[in-house]
Write a protein that holds these residues in place. Structure first.
Motif: not given
Length: 255
Positions: A159-181
């Motif tokens: 639900a956020g918010p999430r800080t994007a420390y770099t362009p590779d940080t999984p900061a969007t919900p879609e990217r984070l769900r994929a990383v967790l999977a």
């Protein structure tokens, strides 16, 4: 004991202790008053009492810092002692291999709290430190907890918010769900450049006797393809710590 404003003296003392951080380990009484919202006279009186008890100490320039007695009591009663004792031999072995940073983290609220860290001169940049914290979505240890933790925890972080420390940080919900999977599928978190472009985090879960993820073992190394060779090292050490924890638990139950 309650003050005339309804707040206990203990609560005010706790606010003073919480005013210190790793970035500001020493403060003047005026700075403590500003950070806590206390009147300077009240802060001065409470600081004097905490110094007298050894919970705070004063430098020669009258700046105040956390006292050794507070550290002593916290260490003596810490519920993480058995975890640190079980982990340290394995962490030392991993450190001999990686030569950079090896750290032990636990879940605390919606962050990773780091209990121990081994480093080396000239090691790659690392924002984590002992008694420091990092958000779950960006750190390798945090992703281990998110992947294997309760659904409510994931929902809060997503639900956020999430800080994007770099362009590779999984900061969007879609990217984070994929990383967790991916973390659940492969059994470890592999995080190239998530917190700093030059660093890569690699973490594996440490489980207690019931199979619950109790901690995470992580290494922070240079962000190069060579880091893949460290996956079996970290996973093997994490399993070793898990077995050591289970053995300790079995002994405690027999005692």
């Amino acid at each position: 004991m309650k003050t005339q404003h309804g707040e206990s003296v203990l609560s005010r003392a706790a606010r003073i202790l919480e005013a210190f951080s790793q970035d500001t380990p020493a403060l003047t009484v005026s700075e403590i008053a500003r950070r806590t919202g206390l009147h300077v006279a009240t802060a001065s009186r409470l600081v004097a009492e905490l110094v007298a008890q050894g919970f705070l100490s004063r430098d020669d320039d009258r700046r105040v810092r956390i006292g050794v007695r507070l550290w002593e009591l916290a260490t003596r009663a810490s519920p993480t002692l058995s975890l640190r004792d079980a982990a340290m031999p394995f962490m030392e072995g991993v450190h001999d291999v990686v030569g950079h940073h090896v750290q032990l983290g636990v879940l605390h609220g919606d962050e990773v709290l780091f209990l121990e860290r081994l480093s080396a001169p000239g090691a790659v940049i690392n924002y984590s430190r002992i008694a420091g914290r990092l958000p779950l979505h960006a750190s390798s240890s945090g992703l281990v907890f998110l992947a294997h933790g309760p659904a409510e925890l994931r929902q809060r972080v997503l639900a956020g918010p999430r800080t994007a420390y770099t362009p590779d940080t999984p900061a969007t919900p879609e990217r984070l769900r994929a990383v967790l999977a991916e973390v659940r599928k492969q059994g470890y978190a592999y995080c190239p450049g998530y917190v700093h472009e030059e660093a890569l985090g690699l973490a594996a879960p440490i489980r207690d006797a019931d199979g619950t993820v109790a901690a995470a073992l992580a290494v922070i190394v240079p962000n190069t393809p060579h880091a893949h060779t460290l996956v079996p090292v970290v996973r093997t050490a994490a399993r070793g710590i898990s077995r050591a924890l289970a053995a300790r638990d079995a002994r405690d139950r027999r005692a």
